[in-house]
Structures are given as structure tokens and as C-alpha cells.
Design a protein around this motif. Structure first.
Motif, short mmCIF file in Angstrom:
data_model
loop_
_atom_site.label_atom_id
_atom_site.label_comp_id
_atom_site.label_asym_id
_atom_site.label_seq_id
_atom_site.Cartn_x
_atom_site.Cartn_y
_atom_site.Cartn_z
N PHE A 60 -39.56 -16.69 -24.68
CA PHE A 60 -38.97 -17.13 -23.41
C PHE A 60 -39.63 -18.40 -22.86
O PHE A 60 -40.85 -18.56 -22.92
CB PHE A 60 -39.04 -16.01 -22.38
CG PHE A 60 -38.35 -14.77 -22.82
CD1 PHE A 60 -36.97 -14.73 -22.94
CD2 PHE A 60 -39.07 -13.63 -23.14
CE1 PHE A 60 -36.32 -13.57 -23.37
CE2 PHE A 60 -38.44 -12.47 -23.56
CZ PHE A 60 -37.06 -12.45 -23.67
N GLU A 62 -38.96 -21.18 -19.32
CA GLU A 62 -38.17 -21.39 -18.09
C GLU A 62 -37.32 -22.65 -18.17
O GLU A 62 -36.34 -22.77 -17.44
CB GLU A 62 -39.10 -21.45 -16.88
CG GLU A 62 -39.68 -20.09 -16.51
CD GLU A 62 -40.27 -20.07 -15.10
OE1 GLU A 62 -40.47 -21.16 -14.53
OE2 GLU A 62 -40.53 -18.96 -14.59
N SER A 63 -37.70 -23.60 -19.02
CA SER A 63 -36.89 -24.81 -19.18
C SER A 63 -36.96 -25.27 -20.63
O SER A 63 -37.88 -24.89 -21.37
CB SER A 63 -37.38 -25.93 -18.25
OG SER A 63 -38.71 -26.28 -18.55
N ARG A 73 -35.69 -18.78 -26.00
CA ARG A 73 -34.63 -18.31 -25.10
C ARG A 73 -34.96 -18.83 -23.70
O ARG A 73 -36.02 -18.52 -23.17
CB ARG A 73 -34.56 -16.78 -25.13
CG ARG A 73 -33.54 -16.16 -24.20
CD ARG A 73 -32.11 -16.40 -24.65
NE ARG A 73 -31.74 -15.72 -25.88
CZ ARG A 73 -31.17 -14.51 -25.94
NH1 ARG A 73 -30.92 -13.85 -24.83
NH2 ARG A 73 -30.84 -13.99 -27.10
N THR A 75 -34.73 -18.99 -19.81
CA THR A 75 -34.35 -18.14 -18.68
C THR A 75 -35.43 -18.22 -17.61
O THR A 75 -36.60 -18.47 -17.92
CB THR A 75 -34.17 -16.68 -19.11
OG1 THR A 75 -33.77 -15.90 -17.99
CG2 THR A 75 -35.45 -16.10 -19.68
N LYS A 76 -35.04 -18.01 -16.38
CA LYS A 76 -35.99 -17.88 -15.28
C LYS A 76 -36.10 -16.43 -14.83
O LYS A 76 -36.80 -16.12 -13.86
CB LYS A 76 -35.59 -18.78 -14.11
CG LYS A 76 -35.67 -20.28 -14.43
CD LYS A 76 -35.35 -21.11 -13.21
CE LYS A 76 -35.36 -22.61 -13.53
NZ LYS A 76 -36.69 -23.10 -13.95
N ARG A 77 -35.42 -15.53 -15.52
CA ARG A 77 -35.39 -14.11 -15.14
C ARG A 77 -36.55 -13.37 -15.83
O ARG A 77 -36.48 -13.06 -17.02
CB ARG A 77 -34.05 -13.50 -15.55
CG ARG A 77 -32.85 -14.09 -14.82
CD ARG A 77 -31.53 -13.57 -15.39
NE ARG A 77 -31.49 -12.11 -15.42
CZ ARG A 77 -31.43 -11.39 -16.55
NH1 ARG A 77 -31.43 -12.00 -17.74
NH2 ARG A 77 -31.39 -10.09 -16.49
N HIS A 78 -37.57 -13.09 -15.08
CA HIS A 78 -38.76 -12.49 -15.68
C HIS A 78 -38.62 -10.98 -15.90
O HIS A 78 -39.52 -10.36 -16.49
CB HIS A 78 -39.99 -12.81 -14.83
CG HIS A 78 -40.46 -14.22 -15.02
ND1 HIS A 78 -41.47 -14.56 -15.88
CD2 HIS A 78 -39.99 -15.39 -14.50
CE1 HIS A 78 -41.64 -15.87 -15.87
NE2 HIS A 78 -40.75 -16.40 -15.03
N VAL A 80 -36.87 -9.91 -18.07
CA VAL A 80 -36.71 -9.79 -19.52
C VAL A 80 -38.03 -9.42 -20.20
O VAL A 80 -38.03 -9.03 -21.38
CB VAL A 80 -36.17 -11.10 -20.14
CG1 VAL A 80 -34.81 -11.44 -19.56
CG2 VAL A 80 -37.15 -12.26 -19.95
#
Length: 454
Positions: A60, A62-63, A73, A75-78, A80
């Protein structure tokens, strides 16, 4: 370096983190059961004497960094984090059941993605659970990749308390225009903070990753980045050539135009300038793309001829068996390779069915094993020998004919049954290894499979 040699040898070619390279894996003769058998064989042969290596892929970010060729992957949704950690632990349990005996962990590396995307609490849970039913080798080494912008003191302390002593930070380049082009904006102050924190806590090896050949990058940019790097004196430096392969990695590397990249000539000059300045600062070139201070374990391994190279890059010691956990991870038993599925969804689905989530691999035949030794010798020690008859293979006469051309160009020298890469030949080590790569010679690749060698 001779411009004519750059023009001659700047071709698409493998980086040889494995042999055979991934495009030449024989998928028709591979199966999960054969992979399991090869891993059990390696584990039984080497666990007590060498131990086991673990690579954990934490995908993962964030950018999206547009220079990156890694599996990730965005995402900013932690939220996960926990499902992924539980899946990795499930995969480890499946391997533990397969291996039977207690594993002795010698190496562990957290890569990504961005390992420090995960909270310190979740990283603590992941690592402590992995080690719960394992032993540690006497000379174990744990390392992780940290993002200078989000690696906190709590991250560093948590992992230090779990046995981690080496951290590497992705720097790339300090020029703001270049950082904007690759979508990786991190001021020098952030790198300094993360480096100083690691040293304050007690990390014995701090590494910086720097890239040359980036869009809009000039020789002056490389010099400025190295000057700032010298102010911090990391223990080791990875000085990577930017690999522009957007046709393989999708749109991730389309944040700029090919016209924005340095020419092969200026790119090579960036490397030569960087190498000279690193050496003036006290760094020693290690294998390909790496530099280390003489106090670092990587330098000591080179001097002792124990340097090893695998899918984690150069390491200071080797283990015969390396298990990759997480999406897209590659495992290595010496006798075989296996790669996990690349989709998180498929990864979770297979683990829910108690299936080790491998989707492709290769079992090495006798010829593969011999050539693998030669290429590993060249990549780590810049020399190889066939005095031992077990290292002779059918195509060796043809390989020697190809090597004669490198000798004519002043890049290597021959002994009776030995070849040594000269200092002038080290920048061309990938090309020299390609002469040994009989699979590459028999099946000329699509040039888009690999990055340029220079």
C-alpha cells in the motif's frame, strides 16, 4: 567511458536478480506441488546451517510515484491494514505446516509499496506473530524500507525493539522540479529527520536510495543530491538507473514524456560523476548499483566474498531458501522460484481456501543451476571459473566466443578456465552476464521485456 562502447552495449537486458529471468520461466512444467517439494528440499538441507530468509511485500501507498516499477496498491484507507496482515500471517501458517520443523530466521526484509504506510502497532503485531514459533539465527539481520515523509520515531523504535537494525530510505533526487515530475515530493529536512532518528535509536546501517536518469534530471542535479547525501553520510547507498518500462507497468510511469528523459550519454555521465563523488567521500562500489562505507556489512561481505544477490537485491549473507509473503512476492529455494498472485482479491481468495497463493514459477534443471552459479559469481564478485567440471555446460564454448569480444574491448581478461571482469568492464556487467544466458541467446526477447543496460 568510451562513447562507442556505450553505443555498442546499451541494449535491453535483464538485471539478473534471478536466473533464469522471469520471462524465461518454464510455466508448463511448473506446479504448486513441485514448488512445495523444492522448498522442503531446500529447507531440510539448509535450515539448521544457514537459516531462512523472509521477504514481506507490503503493497500500500497513499500516492503514486510515477518512477516506480514495483507492485503497489494506492489508497488512503488505512482500514486495509488489518485484513492484509491477517492474510500474510495465514500464508506463513501454511508454509509452517508445509515445512514442519521450526524455521530459523536469518534475514527478514519489509518491502513495498510503503511498509511505513502501516501503523507501528500493526507492524508490531505482524512481526511478533511471524516470530512466535520461529528461532532467530545467531547473526540474523532484519531490514525495512521507510518513506522519509511518514517514518516516525514510533515506527523506528517499534521495529528496533523487534530486532531491526537496518533501514533504507527512498531519496531519488532533491530537485523539486524532478520530484514534482515523479510525484515524490520530500524535502531534505524530512530525510535528515528520518536518518537522524534511526541513528539516535541505534540502527547500525542507514541506507539512501538515489536514482539517476530521471525526467528533467541533469548532472548538476545529481551532484547537488550527492552533496546533500554526503552531509548525512548514510552507511550504504543504492544508486539505481531509472528503468523506464511503462509498457509493462501500465500508466504508473506515464507522468512524463520519453522526451523528458536524459539521453543515454548524459545518463551514463550522471552515473560516472556520481560514482566518482561517492568514492571521494569514502564509499566503495559494491557489485552493481551499490556503494557502502567500509564499516558496513555489505562492504565486509564483498571483501570476504560472501556477498549474495537475490530478489531482495544484494545481501551481506545468503540463505538457500527465501520465502516471499504477500501479493506478488517471489520465493526462491535455489532449485525453484515461485511468485504469488498480484491481485489482493485473488490473494485473499486462495488463502481462504488454504491454498498457498502461487500463480507461476520455474523449477531449475541441471543447466539452469550451473549457469545460475556463473551469473551469481559475476554479479557479486566480477569473476567466475569453470575449473570445477561441475560448472561446465554444453554451451560453454559458444559463451567463451561471445566473451572474447568483451576481452577485445578491454572489459575482461581470461585465465585458463577463469574470467575476470576488469574495472573498465564493471559498468557492462549486465551485458557480460547476458553472454552466459543461454535462454536469452536461444530465444531473443521482445526488447520491451527489459530496461536498457546503460
Amino acid at each position: 567511458m568510451s562513447q562507442s562502447l556505450i553505443n555498442k552495449y546499451n541494449v535491453a537486458g535483464p538485471r539478473y536478480t534471478s536466473y533464469p529471468t522471469v520471462p524465461y520461466w518454464d510455466l508448463d512444467s511448473f506446479s504448486l506441488e513441485l514448488w512445495k517439494d523444492s522448498l522442503k528440499r531446500a529447507f531440510n538441507e539448509s535450515n539448521n546451517s544457514e537459516g531462512l530468509s523472509l521477504y514481506l511485500h507490503l503493497p500500500f501507498c497513499e500516492s503514486l510515484c510515477t518512477f516506480c516499477g514495483c507492485h503497489k496498491r494506492i489508497t488512503k484507507r488505512h482500514e486495509v491494514e488489518s485484513p492484509y496482515i491477517n492474510a500474510v500471517l495465514k500464508e506463513w501458517r501454511l508454509y509452517r505446516e508445509l515445512l514442519g520443523a521450526t524455521p530459523k530466521i536469518k534475514e527478514m526484509h519489509l518491502g513495498g509499496g510503503t511498509p511505513t504506510f502501516f501503523s507501528p502497532e500493526n507492524l508490531h503485531y505482524l512481526i511478533s506473530e511471524l516470530l512466535k514459533d520461529a528461532e532467530l539465527a545467531e547473526d540474523y539481520e532484519f531490514s525495512f524500507e521507510g518513506h522519509p515523509n511518514n517514518t516516525t520515531e514510533e515506527h523506528l523504535q517499534t521495529l528496533f525493539d523487534l530486532g531491526f537494525r537496518r533501514v533504507s530510505y527512498g531519496v531519488q533526487d532533491y530537485n523539486l522540479s524532478i520530484q514534482k515530475a515523479i510525484n515524490r515530493i520530500q524535502p531534505f529536512e524530512n530525510v535528515k529527520r528520518a536518518t537522524d532518528l534511526a541513528r539516535k535509536i541505534g540502527y547500525t546501517s542507514v541506507g539512501h536510495d538515489i536514482i539517476f536518469g530521471l525526467p528533467f534530471q541533469t548532472e548538476a542535479d545529481v551532484i547537488e543530491t550527492i552533496n546533500k547525501t554526503k552531509a548525512l553520510m548514510p552507511d550504504r547507498i543504492a544508486f539505481y538507473s531509472y528503468a523506464h518500462v511503462p509498457w509493462i507497468k501500465g500508466n504508473g510511469q506515464r507522468g512524463f514524456s520519453e522526451d523528458d528523459l536524459p539521453t543515454p550519454e548524459s545518463k551514463r555521465q550522471q552515473y560516472e560523476t556520481g560514482k566518482k563523488r561517492f568514492e571521494e567521500a569514502g564509499y566503495v562500489e559494491i557489485g552493481m548499483d551499490h556503494f557502502a562505507l567500509k564499516t558496513d556489512s555489505l562492504y565486509k561481505a564483498m571483501k570476504n566474498k560472501t556477498l549474495h544477490r537475490n530478489f531482495m537485491g544484494y545481501t551481506a549473507s545468503k540463505t538457500q531458501a527465501m520465502i516471499g509473503l504477500g501479493v506478488s512476492s517471489i520465493s526462491d529455494s535455489w532449485y525453484g522460484f515461485a511468485q504469488n498472485v498480484k491481485s489482493n482479491e485473488e490473494y485473499y481468495k486462495l488463502l481462504d481456501q488454504d491454498i498457498i497463493p502461487v500463480f507461476k514459477g520455474h523449477i531449475l534443471n541441471t543447466e539452469d543451476l550451473v549457469i545460475r552459479k556463473h551469473i551469481l559469481n559475476l554479479m557479486c564478485n566480477f569473476e567466475t571459473s569453470w575449473e570445477d567440471t561441475s560448472l561446465v555446460f554444453d554451451d560453454l564454448p559458444e559463451v567463451l566466443i561471445k566473451l572474447k569480444e568483451f576481452e577485445s574491448d578491454g572489459l575482461l581478461e581470461f585465465g585458463t578456465k577463469h574470467v575476470l571482469v576488469k574495472e573498465e568492464g564493471k559498468p557492462f556487467i549486465r551485458n557480460i552476464c547476458m553472454a552466459f544466458d543461454v535462454l536469452l541467446q536461444r530465444n531473443k526477447p521482445n526488447t520491451q521485456l527489459f530496461s536498457m543496460t546503460i
